[in-house]
Design a protein around this motif. Structure first.
Motif, short mmCIF file in Angstrom:
data_model
loop_
_atom_site.label_atom_id
_atom_site.label_comp_id
_atom_site.label_asym_id
_atom_site.label_seq_id
_atom_site.Cartn_x
_atom_site.Cartn_y
_atom_site.Cartn_z
N SER A 10 0.88 -1.17 0.00
CA SER A 10 0.00 0.00 0.00
C SER A 10 0.92 1.22 0.00
O SER A 10 2.13 1.07 0.14
CB SER A 10 -0.92 -0.01 1.22
OG SER A 10 -0.20 0.27 2.40
N ALA A 45 -5.32 -7.78 6.49
CA ALA A 45 -6.78 -7.83 6.35
C ALA A 45 -7.47 -8.13 7.68
O ALA A 45 -8.55 -7.59 7.97
CB ALA A 45 -7.17 -8.89 5.31
N LYS A 85 -6.23 -7.44 10.63
CA LYS A 85 -5.71 -6.51 11.64
C LYS A 85 -4.87 -7.23 12.68
O LYS A 85 -4.94 -6.95 13.88
CB LYS A 85 -6.86 -5.75 12.30
CG LYS A 85 -7.64 -4.89 11.30
CD LYS A 85 -8.75 -4.09 11.97
CE LYS A 85 -9.48 -3.23 10.94
NZ LYS A 85 -10.58 -2.46 11.54
N GLU A 123 -8.51 -14.02 0.03
CA GLU A 123 -9.79 -14.72 0.19
C GLU A 123 -9.61 -16.23 0.37
O GLU A 123 -10.56 -16.94 0.70
CB GLU A 123 -10.73 -14.42 -0.97
CG GLU A 123 -10.20 -14.81 -2.35
CD GLU A 123 -9.47 -13.66 -3.05
OE1 GLU A 123 -9.52 -13.63 -4.30
OE2 GLU A 123 -8.87 -12.82 -2.35
N PRO A 152 -12.54 -10.05 7.94
CA PRO A 152 -12.12 -8.68 7.58
C PRO A 152 -13.32 -7.78 7.30
O PRO A 152 -14.37 -8.23 6.83
CB PRO A 152 -11.28 -8.90 6.31
CG PRO A 152 -10.80 -10.31 6.41
CD PRO A 152 -11.92 -11.06 7.06
N SER A 153 -13.15 -6.50 7.58
CA SER A 153 -14.22 -5.54 7.32
C SER A 153 -14.44 -5.35 5.82
O SER A 153 -15.55 -5.08 5.37
CB SER A 153 -13.88 -4.20 7.97
OG SER A 153 -12.61 -3.73 7.53
N ARG A 154 -13.39 -5.49 5.04
CA ARG A 154 -13.50 -5.34 3.58
C ARG A 154 -14.03 -6.64 2.98
O ARG A 154 -13.43 -7.71 3.13
CB ARG A 154 -12.12 -5.00 3.00
CG ARG A 154 -12.10 -4.69 1.52
CD ARG A 154 -10.73 -4.12 1.14
NE ARG A 154 -10.61 -3.94 -0.29
CZ ARG A 154 -10.04 -4.82 -1.11
NH1 ARG A 154 -9.54 -5.96 -0.62
NH2 ARG A 154 -9.94 -4.59 -2.40
N ALA A 155 -15.17 -6.56 2.30
CA ALA A 155 -15.84 -7.75 1.78
C ALA A 155 -14.95 -8.58 0.87
O ALA A 155 -14.98 -9.82 0.90
CB ALA A 155 -17.12 -7.35 1.05
N ALA A 156 -14.14 -7.92 0.05
CA ALA A 156 -13.29 -8.64 -0.91
C ALA A 156 -12.22 -9.48 -0.22
O ALA A 156 -11.67 -10.40 -0.82
CB ALA A 156 -12.63 -7.64 -1.86
N ASP A 157 -11.92 -9.19 1.05
CA ASP A 157 -10.89 -9.92 1.79
C ASP A 157 -11.45 -11.08 2.60
O ASP A 157 -10.69 -11.86 3.18
CB ASP A 157 -10.15 -8.98 2.74
CG ASP A 157 -9.29 -7.97 2.01
OD1 ASP A 157 -8.88 -8.25 0.86
OD2 ASP A 157 -9.02 -6.88 2.58
N ARG A 158 -12.76 -11.20 2.66
CA ARG A 158 -13.35 -12.24 3.50
C ARG A 158 -13.18 -13.64 2.89
O ARG A 158 -13.05 -13.77 1.67
CB ARG A 158 -14.84 -11.94 3.72
CG ARG A 158 -15.06 -10.69 4.56
CD ARG A 158 -16.51 -10.28 4.61
NE ARG A 158 -16.63 -8.96 5.24
CZ ARG A 158 -17.71 -8.20 5.18
NH1 ARG A 158 -18.78 -8.62 4.52
NH2 ARG A 158 -17.73 -7.02 5.78
#
Length: 294
Positions: free
Chosen positions: A114, A181, A183, A215, A271-277
């Protein structure tokens, strides 16, 4: 600075950098910019360039690879890492990286995850300088310095190089992205001590669908990772935790009671980000294997 003294200094920097990154697998730009070693500050990253050439060193100290950068840095045949020349002449930045090749000096490869977060891979070595393609070839292990023709290895050498690359590049990058992802907490028990966390594959790495992507990963503490890999713990597609009947004797240890049975039926943290779940299809495949083993 003599070559011997520089090798010692680089070794110390690399050792301390790996220790700094050991918990989460990553370091920040600020940590790289103000890197302290025995009271002396070293700049391990350049302000604006993807290569760091300290004036007081004989050769390049670090190179940075960014997936969205202007260069075509890439793995070569799934083994070594090709790093493009800096634009312009062969002088300056390219000359100092070439010097690292000639002197067999260890350098640092920074994988940009990042804008402010980097995965350090070190030590790595420059093992070839392809002027025609305007690329340097980077090896992830000192043993690869022994290969006479890195671009044309024997089949035995190719197999070894692939194993090294997988261990030194794919696995730490997978771990860093998964822990980021989640944390840096175990999805099962919420333990937040980075050095005790692993990135577990849902579908194992050798399988067709076992890619090292977030994922397909779970942040697990070492005990729950071991339980997951040995089918003593399962996670269904609805994120619910299942404990194998093989762990039925809770009097055996408080860990069995509090670390397993009291978690049975609960849900993992995601994870809060859906793409990382966790991918539901992958969880389903893995959960079926768990059920078969029970």
């Amino acid at each position: 600075m003599s070559i011997g003294a520089e090798k010692i200094l680089r070794g110390q920097i690399i050792e301390h950098l790996n220790e700094l990154a050991s918990a989460s697998g990553t370091v920040t730009r600020d940590q790289l910019w103000d890197f302290d070693l025995d009271g002396t500050t070293h700049r391990l990253i350049d302000r604006s360039l993807g290569i760091r050439n300290p004036r007081n060193m004989l050769a390049t100290l670090s190179i940075m690879s960014a997936p969205d950068g202007p260069y075509t840095d890439q793995e070569v045949d799934g083994s070594l890492f090709a790093y493009d020349y800096r634009e312009g002449t062969d002088d300056g930045d390219n000359a100092k990286l070439r010097r690292a090749y000639q002197l067999e000096l260890p350098i640092i490869l920074l994988r940009k995850l990042s804008p402010d977060l980097y995965l350090p891979i070190c030590p790595v070595y420059v093992v070839d300088d392809n002027r025609k393609k305007r690329q340097f070839l980077i090896a992830l292990d000192a043993e690869l310095l022994k290969i006479d023709q890195p671009m044309n290895p024997t089949e035995l050498e190719r197999k070894y190089v692939r194993q090294v690359t997988k261990r030194r590049l794919h696995q730490p990058e997978f771990r860093a992205r998964v822990l980021l992802a989640y944390k840096s907490r175990c999805a099962v028990c919420r333990l937040g001590h980075g050095k005790l966390l692993d990135a577990a594959h849902i579908v194992p790495d050798p399988d067709d669908d076992g890619a090292p992507v977030v994922e397909n990963g779970l942040s697990l503490c070492k005990i729950h990772h071991a339980a997951y890999d040995t089918a003593l713990l399962g996670i269904d597609p609805d994120y619910r935790i299942h404990i194998s009947p093989q762990l039925s004797d809770s009097a055996e240890s408080p860990i069995i009671e509090y670390g397993f049975h009291q978690l049975n039926g609960g849900k993992i943290a995601v994870p809060s980000r859906a793409a990382d779940r966790p991918d539901a299809d992958r969880l389903r495949v893995r959960f079926e294997r768990f059920r078969e083993a029970c």
